[in-house]
Each structure stands twice: as C-alpha cells, then as structure tokens.
Scaffold this motif. Structure first.
Motif, short mmCIF file in Angstrom:
data_model
loop_
_atom_site.label_atom_id
_atom_site.label_comp_id
_atom_site.label_asym_id
_atom_site.label_seq_id
_atom_site.Cartn_x
_atom_site.Cartn_y
_atom_site.Cartn_z
N GLY A 160 45.12 44.64 36.27
CA GLY A 160 45.50 45.76 35.41
C GLY A 160 44.59 46.95 35.64
O GLY A 160 45.05 48.08 35.88
N GLU A 210 45.55 50.52 34.54
CA GLU A 210 45.86 50.25 33.14
C GLU A 210 44.58 50.32 32.32
O GLU A 210 43.47 50.25 32.85
CB GLU A 210 46.49 48.85 33.00
CG GLU A 210 47.87 48.78 33.66
CD GLU A 210 48.40 47.34 33.76
OE1 GLU A 210 49.36 47.16 34.53
OE2 GLU A 210 47.86 46.44 33.10
N SER A 211 44.75 50.44 31.00
CA SER A 211 43.57 50.57 30.14
C SER A 211 43.14 49.19 29.63
O SER A 211 43.90 48.22 29.70
CB SER A 211 43.88 51.46 28.95
OG SER A 211 44.72 50.75 28.05
N TRP A 212 41.90 49.10 29.10
CA TRP A 212 41.40 47.86 28.52
C TRP A 212 42.25 47.44 27.32
O TRP A 212 42.47 46.26 27.09
CB TRP A 212 39.94 48.03 28.08
CG TRP A 212 38.99 48.07 29.23
CD1 TRP A 212 38.92 49.03 30.19
CD2 TRP A 212 38.00 47.09 29.56
NE1 TRP A 212 37.94 48.72 31.10
CE2 TRP A 212 37.35 47.53 30.72
CE3 TRP A 212 37.59 45.90 28.97
CZ2 TRP A 212 36.32 46.83 31.32
CZ3 TRP A 212 36.55 45.19 29.56
CH2 TRP A 212 35.93 45.65 30.73
N GLY A 213 42.75 48.45 26.61
CA GLY A 213 43.57 48.20 25.42
C GLY A 213 44.83 47.42 25.75
O GLY A 213 45.34 46.66 24.91
N GLN A 214 45.34 47.57 26.95
CA GLN A 214 46.54 46.84 27.33
C GLN A 214 46.22 45.37 27.64
O GLN A 214 47.12 44.60 27.97
CB GLN A 214 47.19 47.49 28.55
CG GLN A 214 47.87 48.81 28.24
CD GLN A 214 48.21 49.57 29.51
OE1 GLN A 214 47.38 50.29 30.07
NE2 GLN A 214 49.44 49.40 29.99
N HIS A 215 44.94 44.99 27.65
CA HIS A 215 44.55 43.63 28.05
C HIS A 215 43.69 42.95 27.00
O HIS A 215 42.74 42.24 27.34
CB HIS A 215 43.82 43.69 29.40
CG HIS A 215 44.73 44.02 30.53
ND1 HIS A 215 45.47 43.08 31.19
CD2 HIS A 215 45.05 45.21 31.08
CE1 HIS A 215 46.21 43.68 32.13
NE2 HIS A 215 45.97 44.97 32.07
#
Ligand SMILES: Nc1ncnc2c1ncn2[C@@H]1O[C@H](COP(=O)(O)OP(=O)(O)O)[C@@H](O)[C@H]1O
Ligand SMILES: [Mg+2]
Lengths: 248, 307
Positions: A213, A218-223
């Motif tokens: 990600g 992608e951002s940390w928030g998506q994981h």
C-alpha cells in the motif's frame, strides 16, 4: 553507549562473515527480482504499463519476504547458538546487559535488511525502470515499523526453544508457509479463497499489505488493520523477548 | 590479611545430588588459593556461587565484601572470571574480542599490552575458532584481566592443555599475582595445585577434606621418603631382613619400593644403595620420590586422585 556501538560493529562484521546470512539478506531478494523479472518479461520495454506494474509490485513483496526471513532465521540462529555455545555465558560475567546484546542484534539485522532492500530497489530502477509513486519517507517508516515488529519473533524463539536446533526447525516451519502464502512470492489476489483464509493468520501477510500500500502511495489510514496487528506484534515482541531472555 | 573472599557453610544441591556440602573458607588479599579435587567434587559449583552465576541453597558468601546474589554488578566490574565452560563466536578475531570486552568496563587496562603480555600478538587477527586450546585459554585469561580486577577466578584453566602450554599458563598466573591481584583457581591436577598455590583446599564429594599450604599438607603425612628400583631376578630375603626398622618394602614384579615414615640419621637412599652393593644385588632405575599432594589425597580419601 560506547559498548553498544562496539558490539553492533563487531556483530555486523560477524554477520557478513557468515556466508548464509549475508547471502539471504543482501543477495537473495535481488536474485528473486531478477528471476521473477525474467519470468514476467525478458525484455522489459519502458513505457509498457503491465510489465512495469507487475515488477513494481514485486519490490514491496520481496521487501516483506526479506523481513520475514531475517526476523526468523539469522536472529533466531544467532541468539540460540550464542546461548547454546556458552557465548552468552561469557558475556554474563561482564557488565554487558541483555538489552544491549539484543539491541546490537536488532541494529545489525535491520541495517543489513535495509541494504538488501536498497539493492533491490536500485535493481528495479536500473533493470526494469520501475517508477516509485509513493512517499519515500512514509515507505521508510513503514519498512522500519514492519522490521521491528517482526524481529521480536526471532528473540522469542531463541529464548523459549530448548536447543538451537529446535529453534531453527521451528523458525523454518513458521517461515516457509509465510513465504508462500502471505503474498511474498505471488499476489494474494491470485490465491483461492481457502488459502486466503489461512494467509489471514500469517503475520507476514500484514507486513506485505502495508508495504505494498505504502509503495503505491496509499496512506497509513487505509491500513489500520495491518498497523494494528503489527503494533501488537511489536509490543508483544519486545516484552516477551526481554522476559524470555536466558543467559544459558 | 584482609579477606577478599569469605565462605561460611555454603550448601548447594541439584535435585538429589549434593554438589557442595557445608563448605567454609576465606581467601586473603594477594593469595593464590586453589580448590583441587576429582571431577564432580563440587569445585565449579563453589566457584560459580562466588561469581554470582549460581544461587546457593544456604550459607554466607561475601566476595570483595558484597553478596554476589545481590550485588552482581560490583563483581562484574571488579573481578575477572575465566569459566570452565564458555565460548566466543567462531569468527571473531582475537583483537576484536579484546576491544569489545574492553568497552564494557569504565577503566579497562590497555588490551594491546595484554596481547603482548599473553603472547597473542601474532594471533591478533586470527579467528577464535582457529586458535589452539592453549591460545584460547590465554585469550580467556586476557579477557578476565581486562577490567583490571582485584580478584581473578580461574576454573580449570589448564585442562586439556599439553605440559608446555600448562607451564606457560602457570608462569602467567604467578605474574598476575605479582601485580597484587588475588587469584582463586580450581584444578583437578594435584601437581598444579602444589606448584602454583599458596593454600589449597582439597575437595571430595562436595566437602573440604583438607585446607592448608601444600607444604603443610605434605608434611602432615609424616616424613615419608621413598626409594624405588628394579632388580634383575628376585629380591633376596636377606635384603629385606638387613634393612633398618621403620621401613616397609613393597614388590611389584621386578619393581621394588621402600618406604620409611621415620626421621632418619642416614638418608634412606644411602642405606639402600649400600645394602644393594654389599649384597651384590644388580639393580637399575633407582629413584627417590618425595611425597606430594597426590599422596595426601590418597591418605585422606583412600582413593587415587586419577581420572
Ligand atoms: N547444573 C547442574 N545440574 C545438575 N547437577 C549438576 C549441575 N552442575 C553440577 N552438577 C553435579 O554436581 C556435582 C559437582 O559438580 P561440579 O561442581 O561441576 O564439580 P567439579 O567442578 O569439581 O568437577 C557433580 O555431581 C555434578 O554432576
Ligand atoms: Mg569443574
């Protein structure tokens, strides 16, 4: 502090003098990339999206693979043999602390893994013209976080298994399914549903999800799930490593 | 004489095995104190209780004035320890090991000087696993000397070494003592204890069966002298009959041993040689033997001190 630096330096030299550990951390990820690159397209043409993207996705996957191998094999083997051969016994008669001994190991394997990943990325760039679109700082932070979460496993195994041999066998038994099923070798999207279920139980899966990600921006928030699982592993790893440390 | 080590009623068991049973002794400053006894006598258990590596079941132990169980950090800083069983990584080089271990101490001695002093200068770039037994042992002694310790523990320091390497190490130990350090060592070689130690505690089955200077221990046997020789043929009874009283004759094959336990005017050896001459007995390989710590062990335990 002086002794931590000295110990780290000596352990780094010892790491590189051990052909197996140097090969698996520095050369093996690179070799995997070249082999898979050859499978996906012998003559990658710059600009053709598919080959590039496929090879691009391999880099975070192999980074995760490298973290898995290093966390389980060199850390476990080094610590378990140090205990079994009486190397820790000798250290115990000095003011050196368990924390310092473990910290030196962590720094060494972390730097070696990072070097291996750097080689991997350079090869991706030079040979396959892979374009990195994510945030470098975020990726570096993700790599550090994943590595530290995973390295605890090696110390725990070394501390809890009765002999160096059993520690090594258990490490291998844990490692192989993870390498095959967590998406390190081939993407999870291609796995049957039943296998996917198993892979949800493998910690390395979360490493690879997060790294992939971050690699694609992608951002940390998506994981959050990945981050949560790895954070628990990190905390448990540190606490249990310190708790299970045995001089002999 | 200040007590560097004090042990009072030390007791340690492993399951049903009593390894150390009610041991007491003190070691004074500047002494070379030896614990000697056969394998399994309890030497390592005792020394490792003093080093803080094992926990006594009961008894009082003070090393440099502190309890090793409660203040292990003091001991780690101010004593040097050579363990019976320990190791270094195979691929570490001699100088790297010294440099690393020196970094653990606030005021280490200069390891480059130790390298020369212990005759390891040529081996400074050799990997640990490539060293001979004697070289490894000298490296371990060097590591034990790094903190500039007041007290050095040496557990079985010459086991597995050839006689020449053993003599080198003995010289080293004497040299260390000449720098004012106290040494507590263990060995299962009676000769080593006799030649090296100021005082010796003889251990057997976890107990101290004797504790004194080697000279006192030997003289406690009485002034025994021995002469041995081989005869061609058999020893005539007339010879035995002519010997002065207070002697004892032992014959094994052609080998004859004559013991005496009395203080004598004429040395036993002169009497024996004169008698052999006057009776025209032909003999060879005549030797006189002084009693040694082996004999002390034999007389105390009724067993030979052999492995
Ligand atoms: N860790 C241990 N566990 C069980 N028994 C032990 C242990 N260490 C020593 N022993 C036993 O205690 C006795 C004394 O051993 P040790 O102190 O090693 O003697 P030495 O050093 O004089 O050879 C022996 O019978 C030995 O088998
Ligand atoms: Mg022993």
């Amino acid at each position: 502090m002086k002794s931590l630096l000295k110990m780290t330096w000596v352990e780094a030299k010892l790491f590189l003098r051990e052909p197996a550990s140097a090969f698996f951390t520095l050369i093996f990820p690179l070799l995997m990339l070249l082999i898979f690159g050859a499978i996906y397209g012998a003559n990658p043409v710059p600009g053709t999206d598919s080959t590039e993207a496929a090879i691009g996705a391999l880099i975070p996957a192999f980074t995760g693979m490298s973290i898995g191998i290093v966390g389980l094999m060199p850390v476990t083997i080094t610590m378990a043999t140090y205990r079994e051969n009486g190397i820790l016994r000798r250290l115990r008669t000095t003011p050196a602390s368990p924390l310092m001994i473990m910290a030196a190991q962590v720094v060494v394997v972390f730097v070696m893994t990072a070097l291996g990943v750097l080689l991997l990325m350079i090869a991706g760039k030079l040979v396959y013209h892979v374009q990195f679109t994510g945030n470098a700082l975020s990726l570096a932070a993700g790599f550090t976080f994943c590595s530290l979460s995973f390295f605890g496993t090696g110390f725990v195994l070394a501390g809890t298994m009765p002999t160096a041999r059993t520690a090594q066998i258990v490490a291998m038994v844990l490692m192989y399914p993870m390498l095959i099923l967590s998406g390190a070798g081939w993407p999870r999207e291609l796995m049957p549903a039943a296998v996917l279920k198993i892979s949800n139980f493998l910690p390395l899966t979360y490493v690879i999800n997060l790294l992939r990600g971050l690699w694609f921006g992608e951002s940390w928030g998506q994981h959050l799930l990945d981050v949560g699982v790895l954070a628990v592993m990190l905390i448990a790893g540190v606490l249990i490593s310190l708790k299970t440390f045995r001089w002999e | 004489m200040d007590a560097i080590v004090q042990v009072q009623g030390l007791h340690k068991t492993y399951g049903a095995t009593v390894a150390v049973e009610d041991i007491s002794f003190t070691v004074g400053e500047g002494e070379i104190f030896g614990m000697v006894g056969p394998n399994g006598a309890g030497k390592t258990t005792t020394i490792e209780c003093l080093e803080g590596l094992r926990k006594p079941d009961r008894g009082m132990v003070r090393v440099l004035g502190v309890d090793p169980q409660h203040d292990s950090q003091t001991l780690r800083l101010r004593t040097g320890m050579q363990l019976q069983q320990s190791n270094l990584p195979d691929r570490i080089k001699v100088w790297e090991a010294l440099d690393l271990y020196a970094s653990f101490y606030p005021k280490p001695v200069n390891w480059r000087e130790l390298l020369v002093q212990l005759g390891l200068e040529e081996k400074r770039n050799t990997a640990f696993s490539k060293l001979s037994g004697g070289q490894k042992q000298r490296l371990f002694i060097a590591l034990a000397l790094l903190p500039d310790p007041q007290l050095v523990f040496l557990d079985e320091l010459t086991t597995g070494l050839d006689p020449q390497a053993r003599h080198t190490i003995w010289d080293l130990v004497r040299e260390i003592r000449s720098h004012g350090k106290t040494i507590l060592l263990t060995t299962h070689f009676m000769e080593e204890a006799e030649k090296l130690c100021d005082r010796v505690a003889i251990l057997d089955h976890g107990k101290i069966v004797a504790l004194d200077t080697p000279a006192n221990l030997i003289s406690s046997l009485g002034v025994e002298e021995r002469v041995t020789f081989s005869v061609d043929g058999t020893l005539p009874p007339a010879f035995t009959a002519a010997l002065s009283t207070g002697t004892r004759v032992e014959v094994q094959g052609d080998r004859v041993t004559i013991h005496t336990v009395n203080t004598r005017q004429v040395p036993l050896v002169s009497e024996v040689v004169n008698l052999l001459g006057s009776q025209q007995i032909s003999f060879h390989d005549l030797r006189t033997e002084q009693p040694n710590l082996e004999d002390v062990f034999l007389s105390l335990t009724g067993r030979e001190m052999r492995e």
